[in-house]
Design a protein around this motif. Structure first.
Motif, PDB file in Angstrom:
ATOM      1  N   GLU A   1      66.909  36.636  17.399  1.00  0.00           N
ATOM      2  CA  GLU A   1      67.174  36.973  15.992  1.00  0.00           C
ATOM      3  C   GLU A   1      66.685  38.377  15.645  1.00  0.00           C
ATOM      4  O   GLU A   1      65.729  38.878  16.216  1.00  0.00           O
ATOM      5  CB  GLU A   1      66.458  35.979  15.067  1.00  0.00           C
ATOM      6  CG  GLU A   1      66.993  34.561  15.176  1.00  0.00           C
ATOM      7  CD  GLU A   1      66.187  33.563  14.333  1.00  0.00           C
ATOM      8  OE1 GLU A   1      66.645  32.427  14.217  1.00  0.00           O
ATOM      9  OE2 GLU A   1      65.105  33.935  13.802  1.00  0.00           O
TER      10      GLU A   1
ATOM     11  N   HIS B   1      65.394  40.129  12.210  1.00  0.00           N
ATOM     12  CA  HIS B   1      65.015  39.950  10.806  1.00  0.00           C
ATOM     13  C   HIS B   1      64.732  41.311  10.201  1.00  0.00           C
ATOM     14  O   HIS B   1      64.008  42.107  10.795  1.00  0.00           O
ATOM     15  CB  HIS B   1      63.748  39.102  10.689  1.00  0.00           C
ATOM     16  CG  HIS B   1      63.959  37.671  11.069  1.00  0.00           C
ATOM     17  ND1 HIS B   1      63.865  36.643  10.166  1.00  0.00           N
ATOM     18  CD2 HIS B   1      64.260  37.090  12.260  1.00  0.00           C
ATOM     19  CE1 HIS B   1      64.093  35.484  10.771  1.00  0.00           C
ATOM     20  NE2 HIS B   1      64.335  35.730  12.047  1.00  0.00           N
TER      21      HIS B   1
ATOM     22  N   ASP C   1      70.241  39.437  11.316  1.00  0.00           N
ATOM     23  CA  ASP C   1      70.672  38.063  11.071  1.00  0.00           C
ATOM     24  C   ASP C   1      70.147  37.580   9.729  1.00  0.00           C
ATOM     25  O   ASP C   1      70.765  36.789   9.045  1.00  0.00           O
ATOM     26  CB  ASP C   1      70.155  37.153  12.186  1.00  0.00           C
ATOM     27  CG  ASP C   1      70.655  37.612  13.545  1.00  0.00           C
ATOM     28  OD1 ASP C   1      71.875  37.692  13.732  1.00  0.00           O
ATOM     29  OD2 ASP C   1      69.803  37.932  14.406  1.00  0.00           O
ATOM     30  N   PHE C   2      68.948  38.029   9.408  1.00  0.00           N
ATOM     31  CA  PHE C   2      68.316  37.624   8.144  1.00  0.00           C
ATOM     32  C   PHE C   2      67.731  38.844   7.460  1.00  0.00           C
ATOM     33  O   PHE C   2      67.268  39.773   8.125  1.00  0.00           O
ATOM     34  CB  PHE C   2      67.180  36.625   8.395  1.00  0.00           C
ATOM     35  CG  PHE C   2      67.623  35.393   9.129  1.00  0.00           C
ATOM     36  CD1 PHE C   2      68.165  34.308   8.432  1.00  0.00           C
ATOM     37  CD2 PHE C   2      67.504  35.316  10.518  1.00  0.00           C
ATOM     38  CE1 PHE C   2      68.578  33.177   9.113  1.00  0.00           C
ATOM     39  CE2 PHE C   2      67.906  34.185  11.198  1.00  0.00           C
ATOM     40  CZ  PHE C   2      68.447  33.103  10.495  1.00  0.00           C
TER      41      PHE C   2
ATOM     42  N   HIS D   1      64.873  39.722   4.413  1.00  0.00           N
ATOM     43  CA  HIS D   1      63.854  39.192   3.503  1.00  0.00           C
ATOM     44  C   HIS D   1      63.399  40.308   2.581  1.00  0.00           C
ATOM     45  O   HIS D   1      63.301  41.455   3.013  1.00  0.00           O
ATOM     46  CB  HIS D   1      62.642  38.679   4.279  1.00  0.00           C
ATOM     47  CG  HIS D   1      62.994  37.763   5.412  1.00  0.00           C
ATOM     48  ND1 HIS D   1      63.223  36.416   5.241  1.00  0.00           N
ATOM     49  CD2 HIS D   1      63.180  38.015   6.732  1.00  0.00           C
ATOM     50  CE1 HIS D   1      63.517  35.865   6.421  1.00  0.00           C
ATOM     51  NE2 HIS D   1      63.500  36.828   7.346  1.00  0.00           N
TER      52      HIS D   1
ATOM     53  N   SER E   1      65.234  35.540   0.528  1.00  0.00           N
ATOM     54  CA  SER E   1      65.748  35.682   1.891  1.00  0.00           C
ATOM     55  C   SER E   1      67.238  35.404   1.871  1.00  0.00           C
ATOM     56  O   SER E   1      67.724  34.638   1.029  1.00  0.00           O
ATOM     57  CB  SER E   1      65.060  34.680   2.831  1.00  0.00           C
ATOM     58  OG  SER E   1      63.675  34.947   2.892  1.00  0.00           O
TER      59      SER E   1
ATOM     60  N   GLY F   1      71.261  36.520   4.113  1.00  0.00           N
ATOM     61  CA  GLY F   1      71.918  37.121   5.267  1.00  0.00           C
ATOM     62  C   GLY F   1      72.026  38.622   5.085  1.00  0.00           C
ATOM     63  O   GLY F   1      71.436  39.201   4.178  1.00  0.00           O
ATOM     64  N   LYS F   2      72.835  39.293   5.940  1.00  0.00           N
ATOM     65  CA  LYS F   2      72.885  40.739   5.918  1.00  0.00           C
ATOM     66  C   LYS F   2      73.442  41.297   4.611  1.00  0.00           C
ATOM     67  O   LYS F   2      73.161  42.423   4.234  1.00  0.00           O
ATOM     68  CB  LYS F   2      73.685  41.266   7.114  1.00  0.00           C
ATOM     69  CG  LYS F   2      75.126  40.773   7.195  1.00  0.00           C
ATOM     70  CD  LYS F   2      75.814  41.486   8.361  1.00  0.00           C
ATOM     71  CE  LYS F   2      77.297  41.201   8.400  1.00  0.00           C
ATOM     72  NZ  LYS F   2      77.638  39.928   9.069  1.00  0.00           N
TER      73      LYS F   2
END
Lengths: 262, 431, 481
Positions: free
Chosen positions: A31, A33, A217-218, A220, A230, A232-233
């Motif tokens: 992932e 982040h 992918d994420f 925050h 939080s 997604g892109k």
């Protein structure tokens, strides 16, 4: 898959001032982040605490790195276990060549991975190959660590080290700051080359710009010491448009004009 | 006369003074004076074998049979006219005439007391121990008076103290003494000028003890521009409490032999001391600066910038020590001595010293000597400025740097004029 | 060099002072104490000519009138000069070839990493080995002799080249110079002698390895190097001693003479026993080293890495007499535990267009004291002289002291001097950066310290640079964490 990194309710202070006020985060292998947030929200503090800077005081919470208590480990143990920090302000070390520095580091890390130390010839071969990936001249190996490097060279040098040391988890602390678009692309391509199902990234940035090239992918949002949102892109794009103020925890959906609108 | 003979003659004078019961200010500190005299007898006058006096021989100073008894004193009012060095300076508010205090109009928030009026409540030796050094001991033994100045609150006006040694037909040794207190959060501006009036040789042995309370600020200007061939030794001890701030400017241009001992003790966290010196020697002048900055506690800062020019057969010596005590972490100390040596017979000696017992510190010193920057000279000449004028301009600019931060406009201008005069720079060139 | 560094660091993970053994060598030792009889005893044992006895006695008589210097920033109990022996030499030392050397001596030097067999030597290093007071072996003599280079023990030089010795011995460091130089002049027993004839470039490094072995002895060697016109020589000096609870005195004198256009490069890696962690034992190293650039365009360069000794008192100096001559001083001094070092240099500029350069790196750890003391004197005659001085101190831990006491005396208006000094601790940021890359704190300290000293180490010949890097790491062991 088991997470590489689990942060639970992490509260951190420096000089008596609480900077992180209960951060929770899980990062799994493969992932990427992104952690975004305004200046002073605690982004760099999070990076520093994960890498083990001693001037920060952990008030509460746990951090597990591959199931081990990260907060009990020395900085070099964290590095050897596969945690890499690309520094926002890479440090100059006069008189110590890049080659010496990195071969020492690499062989320490190889040792815990049960690998033979690299001899100078094999090391140079590997280093030259990885330097090419981020467009650094091999002559840099004979220069003192970061000394006399331009801002962009320092950042590319951080990514080169990431490529060489092949960590399990790489934290990029504002690696994009001060980079022009070409340098940014080089940095991003280096990172993308390293993306794999076993490896995870935490990309700390103030701007969405870098995330055009390193697709997370994420995303925050860290605000005032907490992750307040939080997603997604697409969250990054929203932040780019609307700024951060609408996320202020105590002001529910108060829309303030962003910098661009003013 | 030589040093040993002078020493015994001074001891004899002490005994004589001791017996003169009517010597009023003598008595309150009598035991202290005795201790000081003993210390003087033990220490003797330093020679060049003494590390602190390696570069400055006192032989030319100590060959006169100085008188320490007070001669008949001139009227302060008359003195003002007699001293050309006071021309263009702010009015004098306190005279120290051969060591005796004569207050004039002092600013309202500045309290004044003296030995003569306050007796043994006057602090003596609290910052400079009476037996620490020969000249402090000597001053403590003989000072006819101690002028005490204390500041309360912010006093924007400059307080001008004129130290005058006025011999009366024979060589005179004077022991002026100041005790200065700046109370918490108070701000003081003090000018101390050193002058002589009269024909005979004289040696002024000045001592000041200065105490800055928490958050107190003192700007101190030492004005040493005496045109006569006189001898001056000053010893100033300053103690700074928490967050106190000291700035000292020494303008050292005059006298035959001049030695300044400036001892700074930073005893409260956050204290800051800045020392600046502008020095020019010519003829056979000797000017010797010694500084000691003691960082006794953590988080203090200090900075020293001394600019010196040696011409003809003059000698400039700078010995500056930064001493960081164990535990004085987060110290930031800087020191710089820059000298121009302009004649084949002139001398510059520099001893920048660091003595450091704490690790979390940043201490730096630098010392340079050389001639005027030829490139800069060429640059000015290429713009049509004649060489002599160009030299003068550069010389002036070089020395002036030490006085850049001097806040009193009047003093800065006057100092500039004096430096320009020395540099043979016409006054109209100053902007 | 750089790629060897981490190998070195790996090698030195647990070593303390590893040269601390005592070799079972039969030695002849002079009776304890010092008087004219002892000086005669030394003179007789060495079979020196009459003029040497006079020379020694003159020095001894002068020494008796002198006071031990106390101005250095070092503290030690009074030395009992009558409580030590001034001469110790292996019994079996009169050898005609290297094969005849006492096998015990050979073994000892091998243990120290100094093989005396010529074929085993690293190409390009000729060795003179001095054990306690006597030179025991000099290698590569014949090969050097072909070029007219004399490299032998001082004893041999006194016998074979008296005219050179008489002309130059004491010409740079007279016995009146200081207390320890006077003592050395009276009792010195051996040392190395080098003469390089005009125009000859010495093709190999000349090296002397000094070893104190016997107990209750002092070592007083004397080295004299003469580089004749247009010649070049590089000379290396290494030293070790056994671990003993008592302090041992080492008071050497080194004199260098460079004639017109000659260059002498003198390198030292000083690793005398420093004492234990509590400050017991260790060598008192009171050494006078001075060179004179007698000829025009000559050059003398001192490089020193000082890691050993309980006390170091040493100021390798250059008198810059010849027009356009150059003096250099590159120094690394490391002190740890209770070590004390007061070291630096003197550059005395006499000639026109003379230049000097001083680079000093002091590193203090533990409870040690590390002082740089240096003099730059530009005399009236030294038109256009230049000096540049950079001296930096690094503190590791809060119980040590680092001090800087330069003296700068300038009497010539065409001269330029520049002095800069800084004192700071080892950068926390640098340490953290290294550790984040997986390097342990101790290795990071060694790495950073080596980098900090690089400018000085780069002036050492290769073999010595490697040894010096190892020593830096060993010396700082246990200073962090």
């Amino acid at each position: 898959m088991e997470p590489i990194l689990i942060i639970r309710n992490l509260r951190v202070a420096i000089e008596g001032r609480e900077i992180l006020r209960g951060v929770n985060l899980e990062v799994r292998p493969g992932e990427v982040h992104a952690i975004m947030g305004p200046n002073g929200s605690g982004k760099s503090t999070l990076a520093a605490v994960l890498a083990g800077r001693e001037e920060y005081e952990v008030l509460e919470g746990t951090v597990l790195f591959e199931g081990k208590n990260l907060l009990e480990m020395e900085p070099e143990e964290r590095a050897r276990a596969g945690l890499f920090l690309a520094f926002q302000y890479p440090v100059e070390i006069p008189g110590v060549t890049m080659a010496t520095f990195l071969r020492t580091a690499l062989n320490e890390i190889r040792k815990v991975r049960g690998l033979e130390p690299l001899d100078p010839v094999a090391f140079l071969k590997l280093a030259r190959e990885r330097m090419e990936w981020v467009d650094i001249d091999p002559s840099f190996l004979q220069r003192s660590v970061n000394e006399g490097f331009s801002g962009g060279e320092k950042k590319r040098n951080e990514i080169f080290q990431l490529l060489l040391l092949e960590p399990r988890l790489a934290i990029l602390d504002e690696t994009d700051s001060g980079l022009d678009i070409d340098a940014l692309k080089i940095v991003a391509s280096g990172v993308n080359r390293m993306r794999s199902p076993e490896r995870a990234f935490v990309v700390i940035t103030h701007y969405q710009r870098l995330l055009n090239y390193i697709i997370p992918d994420f995303v925050h949002v860290l605000y005032d010491g907490r992750i307040v949102r939080s997603g997604g892109k697409e969250l990054a794009l929203e932040l780019e448009e609307r700024g951060y103020d609408w996320l202020r925890p105590d002001s529910e959906e108060v829309i303030l004009p962003t910098v661009d609108e003013r | 006369m030589n040093a040993a003979e002078l020493q015994s003659s001074l001891v004899a004078s002490f005994r004589r003074l001791e017996q003169e019961q009517n010597h009023r200010p003598w008595s309150p500190h009598h035991p202290l004076r005795r201790r000081a005299l003993e210390a003087f007898q033990q220490l003797g006058f330093p020679t060049t074998r003494h590390e602190d006096w390696k570069y400055t021989s006192l032989a030319p100073v100590l060959r006169y049979p100085y008188r320490v008894e007070l001669p008949p004193l001139p009227e302060p009012a008359a003195l003002g006219a007699q001293l050309p060095a006071l021309h263009g300076m702010p009015p004098v508010q306190l005279w120290l005439l051969n060591g005796l205090a004569h207050p004039e109009q002092l600013p309202a928030q500045v309290r004044f007391a003296s030995f003569q009026t306050a007796g043994d409540s006057v602090p003596v030796g609290h910052i400079l121990p009476v037996d620490s050094e020969t000249f402090v001991a000597l001053n403590t033994a003989f000072a006819p008076d101690v002028a005490v100045l204390s500041w309360r609150g912010h006093v924007p006006e400059l307080c001008h103290v004129a130290v005058v040694t006025a011999p009366h037909g024979e060589p005179q040794l004077a022991h002026p003494r100041l005790s200065i207190t700046v109370e918490p959060h108070a701000r003081a501006h003090l000018l101390v000028g050193f002058h002589t009036a009269g024909q005979a040789p004289c040696l002024t042995n000045f001592v000041a003890e200065v105490s800055l309370a928490e958050h107190a600020q003192l700007d101190l200007v030492l004005w040493q521009t005496d045109p006569h061939d006189t001898f001056l030794i000053t010893t100033i001890g300053v103690e700074l409490a928490r967050s106190a701030r000291l700035r000292v400017w020494t303008v050292a241009l005059g006298g035959a032999l001049l030695r300044n001992n400036l001892y700074i003790r930073l005893v409260g966290p956050g204290a800051d001391a800045q020392l600046f010196g502008a020095t020019m020697v010519t003829g056979r002048q000797v000017i010797d600066h010694r500084t000691l900055v003691e960082h006794r506690v953590e988080q203090c800062t200090s900075n020293q910038l001394y600019k010196s020019v040696a011409e003809q057969e003059g000698t400039v010596t700078f010995t500056g020590r930064i001493h960081v005590y164990p535990g004085a972490q987060k110290t930031n100390a800087y020191q710089s001595h820059r000298a121009l040596l302009l004649s084949p017979k002139a001398t510059v000696n520099a001893r920048p010293q660091l003595e450091i017992y704490a690790d979390d510190v940043r201490c730096t010193h630098g010392a340079t000597t050389g001639a005027l920057d030829e490139d800069a000279l060429f640059y000015l000449r290429s713009r049509g400025i004649p060489e002599s004028r160009a030299r003068a301009l550069l010389l002036h600019a070089f020395v002036h740097e030490a006085l850049e931060l001097l806040p009193e406009e009047q003093l800065r201008q006057r100092a500039d004029e004096l430096i320009a005069e020395r540099a043979h720079l016409p006054a109209e060139s100053l902007s | 060099m750089a790629v060897q560094q981490d190998d070195i660091l790996q090698q030195v993970t647990s070593a303390e002072y590893k040269y601390g053994f005592v070799a079972p060598i039969e030695e002849e030792i002079a009776p304890i104490g010092l008087n004219e009889e002892i000086i005669r005893y030394i003179w007789e044992r060495k079979g020196e000519p009459e003029w040497m006895l006079e020379w020694r006695l003159r020095a001894y008589r002068h020494w008796k009138t002198m006071q031990e210097p106390r101005w250095a920033k070092v503290v030690y109990p009074p030395i009992d000069y009558q409580g030590i022996s001034y001469y110790a030499a292996p019994k079996k030392r009169h050898v005609r070839s290297l094969d005849e050397i006492d096998p015990e001596i050979r073994r000892m030097f091998e243990k120290l990493g100094i093989p005396l067999e010529e074929q085993k030597l690293l190409a390009g290093v000729a060795v003179d080995a001095v054990l306690d007071s006597a030179s025991v072996a000099t290698t590569f003599k014949e090969k050097l002799a072909e070029l007219g280079i004399i490299f032998c023990s001082m004893s041999e030089a006194i016998q074979k080249y008296p005219e050179l010795v008489q002309k130059y011995l004491g010409s740079v460091v007279p016995y009146t110079d200081n207390f320890f130089a006077a003592l050395n002049s009276a009792v010195f027993s051996d040392g190395s002698f080098v003469y390089v004839p005009p125009g000859v470039r010495c093709p190999m490094e000349l090296s002397t390895y000094f070893r104190i072995n016997a107990a209750r002895t002092g070592q007083f060697e004397r080295t004299l190097i003469i580089a004749d016109e247009g010649s070049y020589v590089s000379y290396l000096e290494g030293c070790t001693a056994p671990m003993r609870d008592e302090h041992q005195l080492h008071a050497a004198v080194v004199e260098l003479i460079a004639l017109d256009g000659a260059e002498i490069k003198y390198s030292t890696v000083q690793n005398w026993y420093p004492g234990d962690r509590e400050g017991r034992g260790g060598i008192y190293n009171f050494v006078t080293k001075r060179g004179i650039c007698l000829g025009k365009e000559s050059k003398i360069s001192w490089t020193q890495v000082e890691t050993g000794s309980a006390i170091t008192w040493k100021y390798p100096s250059v008198i810059l007499k010849g027009e356009g001559s150059v003096g250099e001083f590159y120094s690394v001094a490391v002190t740890n535990n209770f070590q004390q070092a007061d070291t630096g240099t003197k550059m005395i500029h006499i000639g026109r267009h003379t230049r000097s350069r001083i680079v000093s790196k002091g590193i203090a750890a533990g409870r040690s004291s590390n002082t740089y003391r240096g003099l730059v004197r530009i005399l009236r005659s030294a038109d256009h002289a230049r000096n540049y001085t950079q001296c930096d101190s690094l503190l590791i831990g809060s119980s040590c002291g680092a001090h800087t006491f330069p003296y700068i005396e300038v009497l010539n208006p065409t001269a330029v001097t520049e002095h800069e000094a800084t004192t700071s601790k080892i950068g926390e940021d640098m340490l953290f950066y290294c550790r984040q890359r997986g390097i342990s704190e101790e290795d990071a300290v060694a790495l950073i310290v080596n980098g900090y000293c690089r400018e000085v180490l780069s002036h050492l010949p290769m073999e010595f640079a490697v040894e010096a890097q190892k020593l830096l790491a060993i010396s700082l062991e246990g200073s962090v964490g």
